[in-house]
Design a protein around this motif. Sequence first.
Motif, mmCIF file in Angstrom:
data_model
loop_
_atom_site.group_PDB
_atom_site.id
_atom_site.type_symbol
_atom_site.label_atom_id
_atom_site.label_comp_id
_atom_site.label_asym_id
_atom_site.label_seq_id
_atom_site.Cartn_x
_atom_site.Cartn_y
_atom_site.Cartn_z
ATOM 1 N N PRO A 1 0.843 -1.193 0.000
ATOM 2 C CA PRO A 1 0.000 0.000 0.000
ATOM 3 C C PRO A 1 0.878 1.243 0.000
ATOM 4 O O PRO A 1 2.002 1.224 0.475
ATOM 5 C CB PRO A 1 -0.794 -0.120 1.285
ATOM 6 N N VAL B 1 -2.245 3.662 -4.625
ATOM 7 C CA VAL B 1 -3.114 4.769 -5.031
ATOM 8 C C VAL B 1 -2.261 5.785 -5.783
ATOM 9 O O VAL B 1 -1.188 6.167 -5.324
ATOM 10 C CB VAL B 1 -3.750 5.439 -3.789
ATOM 11 N N GLY C 1 -4.855 -3.807 -12.064
ATOM 12 C CA GLY C 1 -4.601 -3.917 -10.643
ATOM 13 C C GLY C 1 -4.818 -5.341 -10.166
ATOM 14 O O GLY C 1 -5.562 -6.105 -10.770
ATOM 15 N N ASP D 1 -1.271 -4.942 -4.359
ATOM 16 C CA ASP D 1 -1.606 -4.582 -2.982
ATOM 17 C C ASP D 1 -2.181 -3.166 -2.866
ATOM 18 O O ASP D 1 -1.857 -2.426 -1.945
ATOM 19 C CB ASP D 1 -0.408 -4.755 -2.046
ATOM 20 N N ARG D 2 -2.978 -2.789 -3.838
ATOM 21 C CA ARG D 2 -3.786 -1.569 -3.826
ATOM 22 C C ARG D 2 -3.026 -0.250 -3.681
ATOM 23 O O ARG D 2 -3.310 0.550 -2.789
ATOM 24 C CB ARG D 2 -4.857 -1.668 -2.765
ATOM 25 N N GLY E 1 -5.000 -7.669 -6.269
ATOM 26 C CA GLY E 1 -5.110 -7.556 -4.810
ATOM 27 C C GLY E 1 -3.862 -7.742 -4.144
ATOM 28 O O GLY E 1 -3.019 -7.472 -3.595
#
Length: 108
Positions: A63, A86, A106, A83-84, A108
């Motif tokens: 993240p 942004v 993307g 792993d998301r 997970g």
Amino acid sequence: MTLRPTISSILLFCLLALIAPQAGTTESAAGKTVRVSPGGPLRSISEAIASASPGGEIIVEGPGVYNERVVVDKTPFMITGKDRPVIDGGGRAVVTINGEGTVFQGSG
């Protein structure tokens, strides 16, 4: 008919053996994978795109938040978020893809 190695043919073989690994490395670099992570040596998606070659892949690890606008100008190309992560473009266009054959995905 028998083939007898001559000094010139042996030297040519040795020269080709020295050059071949370097040529293979150059060709394989077109498909290399570059990793970006908030705590790693490469922390910018844009830097990773600049250092990568067409046909390569960038894995953006999360993240984490990447404060940048991303322009993909190499094709074909693949960018995969893991792993998301942004991407924050500051209220403007976040990702611009110029060209065909680019995959932006993307996982997970």
